[in-house]
Design an enzyme around this catalytic site. Structure first.
Site, PDB file in Angstrom:
ATOM      1  N   SER A  21       3.968  11.918   6.264  1.00  0.00           N
ATOM      2  CA  SER A  21       4.355  10.789   6.106  1.00  0.00           C
ATOM      3  C   SER A  21       3.056   9.771   6.896  1.00  0.00           C
ATOM      4  CB  SER A  21       5.301  10.029   5.748  1.00  0.00           C
ATOM      5  OG  SER A  21       5.099  10.646   7.846  1.00  0.00           O
ATOM      6  N   ASN A  28      12.421   8.359  14.979  1.00  0.00           N
ATOM      7  CA  ASN A  28      13.995   8.296  14.766  1.00  0.00           C
ATOM      8  C   ASN A  28      14.334   6.855  14.996  1.00  0.00           C
ATOM      9  OD1 ASN A  28      13.973  10.741  13.403  1.00  0.00           O
ATOM     10  ND2 ASN A  28      15.753  10.862  14.795  1.00  0.00           N
ATOM     11  N   HIS A  60      17.402 -21.655 -26.687  1.00  0.00           N
ATOM     12  CA  HIS A  60      17.769 -20.462 -28.103  1.00  0.00           C
ATOM     13  C   HIS A  60      16.280 -20.293 -28.407  1.00  0.00           C
ATOM     14  CE1 HIS A  60      21.987 -19.708 -28.083  1.00  0.00           C
ATOM     15  NE2 HIS A  60      21.751 -21.791 -27.325  1.00  0.00           N
ATOM     16  N   LYS A  68     -10.797 -12.381 -30.217  1.00  0.00           N
ATOM     17  CA  LYS A  68      -9.737 -12.700 -29.509  1.00  0.00           C
ATOM     18  C   LYS A  68     -10.149 -13.246 -27.697  1.00  0.00           C
ATOM     19  CE  LYS A  68      -6.359 -11.266 -29.912  1.00  0.00           C
ATOM     20  NZ  LYS A  68      -5.200  -9.599 -29.476  1.00  0.00           N
ATOM     21  N   ASN A  76      -7.357 -13.003 -24.332  1.00  0.00           N
ATOM     22  CA  ASN A  76      -5.729 -12.642 -24.528  1.00  0.00           C
ATOM     23  C   ASN A  76      -5.492 -12.903 -22.859  1.00  0.00           C
ATOM     24  OD1 ASN A  76      -5.723 -11.895 -26.890  1.00  0.00           O
ATOM     25  ND2 ASN A  76      -6.870  -8.656 -26.105  1.00  0.00           N
ATOM     26  N   GLU A 111       0.346 -11.546 -18.954  1.00  0.00           N
ATOM     27  CA  GLU A 111       1.498  -9.976 -19.616  1.00  0.00           C
ATOM     28  C   GLU A 111       1.281  -8.828 -18.384  1.00  0.00           C
ATOM     29  OE1 GLU A 111      -0.260  -9.215 -23.766  1.00  0.00           O
ATOM     30  OE2 GLU A 111      -1.310  -9.854 -22.461  1.00  0.00           O
ATOM     31  N   TYR A 161      20.454   9.244  11.429  1.00  0.00           N
ATOM     32  CA  TYR A 161      18.930   9.871  10.410  1.00  0.00           C
ATOM     33  C   TYR A 161      18.952  10.641   9.603  1.00  0.00           C
ATOM     34  CZ  TYR A 161      14.314   9.895   9.752  1.00  0.00           C
ATOM     35  OH  TYR A 161      12.607  10.174   8.801  1.00  0.00           O
ATOM     36  N   LYS A 166       9.179   3.509   2.999  1.00  0.00           N
ATOM     37  CA  LYS A 166       8.510   2.883   2.511  1.00  0.00           C
ATOM     38  C   LYS A 166       6.868   2.718   1.814  1.00  0.00           C
ATOM     39  CE  LYS A 166       8.105   5.216   6.716  1.00  0.00           C
ATOM     40  NZ  LYS A 166       9.473   6.084   6.601  1.00  0.00           N
TER      41      LYS A 166
HETATM   42  N1  ARG Z   1       8.044   9.939   9.101  1.00  0.00           N
HETATM   43  C1  ARG Z   1       9.281  10.136   9.388  1.00  0.00           C
HETATM   44  C2  ARG Z   1       9.974   8.704   8.358  1.00  0.00           C
HETATM   45  O1  ARG Z   1       9.080   8.137   7.718  1.00  0.00           O
HETATM   46  C3  ARG Z   1       9.981   9.133  10.748  1.00  0.00           C
HETATM   47  C4  ARG Z   1      10.853   9.961  11.551  1.00  0.00           C
HETATM   48  C5  ARG Z   1      10.946  10.705  12.093  1.00  0.00           C
HETATM   49  N2  ARG Z   1      11.654  11.806  12.486  1.00  0.00           N
HETATM   50  C6  ARG Z   1      11.886  13.220  12.258  1.00  0.00           C
HETATM   51  N3  ARG Z   1      13.261  12.807  13.057  1.00  0.00           N
HETATM   52  N4  ARG Z   1      11.332  14.174  11.688  1.00  0.00           N
HETATM   53  O2  ARG Z   1      11.107   8.680   8.235  1.00  0.00           O
END
Ligand code: ARG
Length: 478
Positions: free
Chosen positions: A37, A125, A171, A298, A300, A305, A332, A340
């Site tokens: 991530s 977590n 309306h 034109k 716009n 929009e 978790y 995210k």
């Molecule tokens: N990248 C993970 C998230 O956004 C972080 C926590 C990961 N925890 C784990 N036990 N793999 O949730």
């Protein structure tokens, strides 16, 4: 096959993974890329570093780090923060699984084995939940400021346009005359209601999970309150199991953003219509419009929009997270990593949408001639005629019917109803008297709506003042 996961190719066994000990083989390369991530959670780096500094101090309190180790750790975290700001390539770290792994690796690079001590008694977590809460608190404050600027723009425009009437509609049909300022303040009120929703999202995020561990709590008696205080949280979370799975604060923030966008899309729709040749109420500003590659004439209303269009993905982000959370068991789960990206994107889009709306609104010129012309449609005064009969003692339902018949007759005779002579009116109802057409005009209709919240000039002026007081309390510039 492009993009497919190769089942045979393995990444090199890396020793610095946060969890590698019990594994004999490295993860599949495709899976590794899939599960990481860092590409998006690196945005949490400043918050992660803040949590790390606070945690280093907390570990001193329980005898895991000594004063010198804390000093070294904090100094190294500061250097990492500086490198992240200055060195473009620093964050291009293909080996980092996530922001937590990235910082630990960087810390070990800076400090050697001392860098391995910081993760004592804690889990990613709780870290990710804490970082994300800090992000939402900041984000909500940023959007609140942008909303206050937009509301302040409405008030400024309302004050300079107090002399301009327009045709109020229901309306999408002409209904009653209102002031252009009243229309503008209607939007201001809607956006003002978004502020408590943002505040409520920030309040929901304002609890510190650190000390929750992976799920069960921390085995070292760290001072959770001190960690929370240092990070600017007003309280600690109450239950470790809940703390690692709770994403209600993210839902609350997305709900607040979706509400803002719903208001923005209504504003956008009004201005798209007003800019059409059929309405012609506004002149589109060049700075917030584009043209056509084919039709030279034109101009716009793209700003409006796109604002209207982008609303869909913000609402989508809210529904997306609700769907991710639905049915997750307690504690978790890795599904939570999906919280995210959509929230970051929604926040960025809403910030941009508010800035563009504020800019486009301030640059828009209102066509007073067109607005005046629409406001002087005599049909808009029909309710005033019914009110006239009511003031003479006629029950309202009957007055409504008499005026309806009067309009119908004028329509059949292809006349404006206000042009019918009083003698004709008297045939429909003897209650009509010679004073009937005195003061039957747009100004009188406006002035009659002098209740608080009505469209009479005095009421609108008072509303402007009320809004200015509220904006001042919010710390918005006048
Ligand atoms: N990248 C993970 C998230 O956004 C972080 C926590 C990961 N925890 C784990 N036990 N793999 O949730």
């Amino acid at each position: 096959m492009a993009g497919a996961i190769e089942t045979t190719k393995m990444t090199e066994r890396k020793d610095d993974r946060l969890w590698g000990g019990r594994f004999e083989r490295a993860p599949n390369a495709g899976f590794d890329a899939f599960q990481g991530s860092f590409a998006f959670d690196q945005r949490l780096l400043p918050h992660e570093l803040a949590v790390d500094r606070a945690w280093a101090r907390a570990l001193k309190g329980v005898g895991i780090l000594n004063a010198e180790e804390v000093r070294q750790t904090v100094a190294a975290l500061d250097r990492i923060a500086k490198r992240a700001q200055k060195e473009k390539t620093f964050l291009e770290s293909p080996d980092a699984e996530d922001v937590h792994h990235f910082v630990e690796s960087a810390l070990v690079e800076e400090l050697g084995p001392l860098g391995w001590k910081l993760h004592t008694g804690r889990s990613r977590n709780e870290l990710v939940a804490t970082d994300f809460r800090l992000f939402v608190k900041d984000a909500a404050a940023q959007i609140k400021t942008a909303i206050a600027e937009l509301v302040s723009t409405f008030v400024t425009l309302a004050k300079v346009n107090l002399h301009v009437p327009m045709a109020g509609m229901t309306h999408m049909q002409h209904a009653q005359p209102i002031l252009l300022s009243h229309f503008l303040l209607a939007h201001a009120e809607a956006f003002l209601r978004d502020i408590p929703r943002l505040e409520s999202a920030a309040a929901s995020a304002d609890a510190c999970p650190m000390g929750s561990g992976a799920l069960a709590g921390c085995s070292f008696p760290i001072d959770r309150e001190a960690v929370a205080r240092e990070l600017g949280f007003s309280r600690i979370t109450a239950n470790s199991l809940d703390a690692v799975s709770d994403r209600d604060f993210a839902l609350d923030y997305l709900f607040a953003l979706a509400g803002i966008c719903t208001h923005l899309s209504r504003l956008a729709e009004d201005f798209v219509l007003f800019a059409s040749q059929e309405f012609g109420y506004v002149l589109l500003p060049d700075e917030f419009s584009t043209g056509s590659s084919l039709m030279p004439q034109k101009k716009n209303p793209d700003a409006w929009e796109l604002i209207r269009g982008k609303t869909g993905r913000i609402t989508g982000a809210l529904v997306g997270l609700l769907t991710t959370l639905k049915g997750l068991p307690s504690s978790y789960q890795r599904d939570l990593q999906e919280d995210k990206e959509a929230l970051f994107a929604a926040h960025d889009q809403v910030a941009a949408m508010l800035a563009v709306a504020t800019g486009a609104l301030s640059a828009t010129k209102f066509r007073e001639d067109k607005l005046n012309c629409a406001a002087s449609n005599s049909a808009l005064l029909a309710t005033e005629a019914a009110d006239y009969l009511v003031r003479k003692g006629m029950p309202f339902r009957q007055a409504h019917d008499v005026v309806g018949k009067l309009l119908n007759q004028a329509e059949r005779e292809n006349k404006k109803w206000t042009e019918l002579p009083v003698a004709e009116l008297k045939k429909l109802s003897p209650v009509f008297e010679d004073d009937f057409s005195n003061g039957l005009d747009v100004e009188a209709a406006l002035a009659a709506k002098s209740v608080p919240g009505g469209t009479a000039r005095e009421s609108v002026r008072a509303a402007c003042k009320e809004l200015e007081i509220k904006l001042k309390k919010l710390g918005a510039k006048p």
